[in-house]
Write a protein that holds these residues in place. Structure first.
Motif, mmCIF file in Angstrom:
data_model
loop_
_atom_site.group_PDB
_atom_site.id
_atom_site.type_symbol
_atom_site.label_atom_id
_atom_site.label_comp_id
_atom_site.label_asym_id
_atom_site.label_seq_id
_atom_site.Cartn_x
_atom_site.Cartn_y
_atom_site.Cartn_z
ATOM 1 N N GLY A 264 0.370 -0.908 -0.352
ATOM 2 C CA GLY A 264 -0.700 -0.091 -0.038
ATOM 3 C C GLY A 264 1.189 1.483 -0.172
ATOM 4 N N ILE A 265 0.132 2.404 -0.082
ATOM 5 C CA ILE A 265 0.891 3.959 0.313
ATOM 6 C C ILE A 265 0.614 4.076 1.009
ATOM 7 C CG2 ILE A 265 0.927 5.930 -1.503
ATOM 8 C CD1 ILE A 265 0.161 4.548 -3.745
ATOM 9 N N HIS A 266 1.053 4.915 1.596
ATOM 10 C CA HIS A 266 1.193 5.720 3.299
ATOM 11 C C HIS A 266 0.674 7.107 2.878
ATOM 12 C CE1 HIS A 266 1.879 8.142 7.461
ATOM 13 N NE2 HIS A 266 2.077 7.015 7.445
ATOM 14 N N TRP B 60 -2.629 1.977 3.469
ATOM 15 C CA TRP B 60 -1.100 1.388 4.266
ATOM 16 C C TRP B 60 -1.019 0.138 4.847
ATOM 17 C CZ3 TRP B 60 3.906 1.710 3.363
ATOM 18 C CH2 TRP B 60 4.656 2.204 3.974
ATOM 19 N N GLN B 61 -0.797 -0.617 4.121
ATOM 20 C CA GLN B 61 -0.176 -1.820 4.476
ATOM 21 C C GLN B 61 -1.825 -3.003 4.314
ATOM 22 O OE1 GLN B 61 2.192 -3.045 5.644
ATOM 23 N NE2 GLN B 61 3.344 -2.044 6.795
ATOM 24 N N GLN B 62 -2.415 -2.971 3.571
ATOM 25 C CA GLN B 62 -3.807 -3.235 3.155
ATOM 26 C C GLN B 62 -3.591 -3.560 1.838
ATOM 27 O OE1 GLN B 62 -7.429 -2.082 5.218
ATOM 28 N NE2 GLN B 62 -6.323 -1.489 6.548
ATOM 29 N N GLY B 63 -3.089 -2.816 1.022
ATOM 30 C CA GLY B 63 -3.182 -3.636 -0.779
ATOM 31 C C GLY B 63 -3.413 -1.722 -0.861
ATOM 32 N N CYS B 64 -3.479 -1.899 -2.976
ATOM 33 C CA CYS B 64 -3.080 -0.089 -3.521
ATOM 34 C C CYS B 64 -4.385 -0.628 -4.847
ATOM 35 C CB CYS B 64 -2.400 -0.224 -4.026
ATOM 36 S SG CYS B 64 -2.179 1.835 -4.818
ATOM 37 N N THR B 65 -4.982 0.130 -5.284
ATOM 38 C CA THR B 65 -5.592 0.553 -5.771
ATOM 39 C C THR B 65 -5.746 1.594 -6.789
ATOM 40 O OG1 THR B 65 -7.688 -1.088 -5.440
ATOM 41 C CG2 THR B 65 -7.916 -0.568 -7.426
ATOM 42 N N PHE B 66 -5.049 1.242 -8.615
ATOM 43 C CA PHE B 66 -4.929 2.094 -9.913
ATOM 44 C C PHE B 66 -6.104 2.126 -10.721
ATOM 45 C CE2 PHE B 66 -0.734 2.370 -7.595
ATOM 46 C CZ PHE B 66 -0.307 3.641 -7.448
ATOM 47 N N SER B 67 -6.515 2.414 -11.254
ATOM 48 C CA SER B 67 -8.036 2.774 -12.202
ATOM 49 C C SER B 67 -8.009 3.701 -13.317
ATOM 50 C CB SER B 67 -9.244 2.369 -10.919
ATOM 51 O OG SER B 67 -9.780 3.846 -10.006
#
Length: 414
Positions: free
Chosen positions: A345-347, A396-403
């Motif tokens: 993820g991203i802070h 943060w620490q759970q993931g990320c989504t780019f769309s």
């Protein structure tokens, strides 16, 4: 009333007038001062700097007259520009050319007129410096002399005004060139950074294998097997580098992107294959969730680069047991494409930096992978060319989504 005919060189004269870019410009103090002085010395109620356009006379400066222009057919100045000396009418009400002119019969009730032609640097008569009175009269020799001198001052002011305008335009061109050079230098730095980064990994592997072979740690057969393993990776990197160079060239030329029908299934399959080995090496599960027969309006090459960069970015920030999924679903008249992961993820402090078009931002991956941050910068740039934009959602620490969204497309039956 007898209206003045156009001059024999009328087209050239009008072109010269337009070159000065003075018509319909705001009032200027220097021109206003000249008409004030002309009116004072010549003892007239009205004084004008009049420029003769195709269908009108327009006043760059005026004293004693409220209107900004009149029709050319009514203009005394249209007669004056046929000569080079002062054109003088003692009593317009007694002159067959003007006695029934509306400007004589009513406001401003012209009787006396004297106009000194104003010439361009090319010798074309552009208009006049004229003085007007409601009473019949004639200029004295001294007044004629002053009117000629002030007419030359108007000519010099027009030339000075033109040169200042040219200098300003030149300055603006220099600024644009500087901005272009700054953009090219930034582009150069971005391109070299990305090229060096993408080349480093496969070249480092090759160097390492050759060192092991030279030190007799590897037999010829083992070397062949290892070379075969990295061959696909090198081919992928070469393909990516070619695309980066094409992008750089396109940026230099400011080329426009033509959006066309693009079937998503093959693009998505190729993009997933491109990162499959890296995902497998990190123990990351790679999957897709795609509606059948989806197509978008876009650029196939740019779209593939965007998906590859997003997938590569997801692999970089995931670890063993994490999942990456590439989605493509219809949303009204658009298709939403997104790459979602369960990784680092991203802070929240870095979310704004990730999609900043003016800089690149990168952090170490889960396996300490280095990066330039240019991948997402390129993605944003490519999507803008397709009238779209990249969005990011992360915890943060759970993931990320780019769309991002692209218009859905229907294949022509023709």
């Amino acid at each position: 009333m007898i209206s003045a005919k156009p001059l024999p060189d009328e087209n050239e004269r009008l072109a010269e007038l337009l070159r000065y870019e003075v018509l319909d410009s705001p009032a200027e103090k220097d021109f206003n001062s000249i008409v004030e002085l002309a009116s004072h010395v010549c003892e007239t109620e009205i004084s004008l700097v009049s420029l003769i356009d195709e269908k009108r006379q327009w006043f760059k400066a005026s004293k004693g007259l409220d209107t900004q222009e009149t029709h050319r057919d009514l203009a005394f100045c249209a007669h004056a520009i046929h000569g080079d000396d002062i054109f003088e009418i003692a009593d317009a009400s007694q002159d067959e050319r003007f006695h029934d002119n509306p400007l004589v019969e009513s406001t401003p009730n012209i009787r006396f007129y004297a106009g000194q032609p104003i010439k361009s640097s090319g010798g074309k008569n552009l208009g006049t410096l004229c003085v007007i009175s409601t009473s019949p009269r004639m200029l004295t020799e001294f007044q004629r002399y002053v009117l000629k001198v002030l007419g030359r001052q108007v000519e010099q002011l027009l030339e000075l005004r033109l040169k200042v305008s040219q200098l300003e335009k030149g300055y603006e061109q220099i600024k644009e060139q500087q901005q272009s050079l700054t953009k090219l230098n930034k582009l150069k730095d971005q391109t070299l950074s990305l090229l060096s980064h993408d080349l480093r990994s496969p070249l480092a592997n090759i160097v390492s294998i050759l060192d092991m072979f030279n030190q007799d740690y590897l037999a010829v057969e083992e070397l062949k097997d290892l070379i075969g393993e990295i061959q696909a990776e090198v081919s992928q990197q070469v393909d990516q580098l070619d695309r980066v160079l094409e992008w750089a060239q396109e940026e230099i030329q400011n080329g426009e992107t033509q959006c066309r029908y693009v079937a998503l299934k093959p693009i998505i399959a190729q993009s997933l294959d491109w990162v499959r080995k890296d995902a497998k090496n990190k123990g990351v599960n790679l999957s897709e969730d795609i509606e059948e027969d989806l197509a978008v309006l876009g650029d196939q090459d740019l779209l593939e680069i965007v998906l590859r960069n997003l997938l590569k970015n997801a692999v970089k920030y995931t670890s063993e047991g994490d999942k990456i999924c590439l989605f493509a679903h219809l949303e009204g008249d658009f298709v939403q494409l997104k790459v979602s992961d369960t990784g680092l993820g991203i802070h929240k402090d870095n979310l704004d930096k990730v999609l900043d078009n003016n800089s690149s931002f990168s952090t170490l991956g889960t396996a300490r992978e280095n990066g330039t941050g240019l991948g997402l910068l390129f993605c944003q740039n490519y999507l803008q060319k397709m009238n779209s934009k990249l969005e990011v959602h992360s915890h943060w620490q759970q993931g990320c989504t780019f769309s991002f969204l692209l218009p859905k497309a229907v294949k022509s039956k023709v």
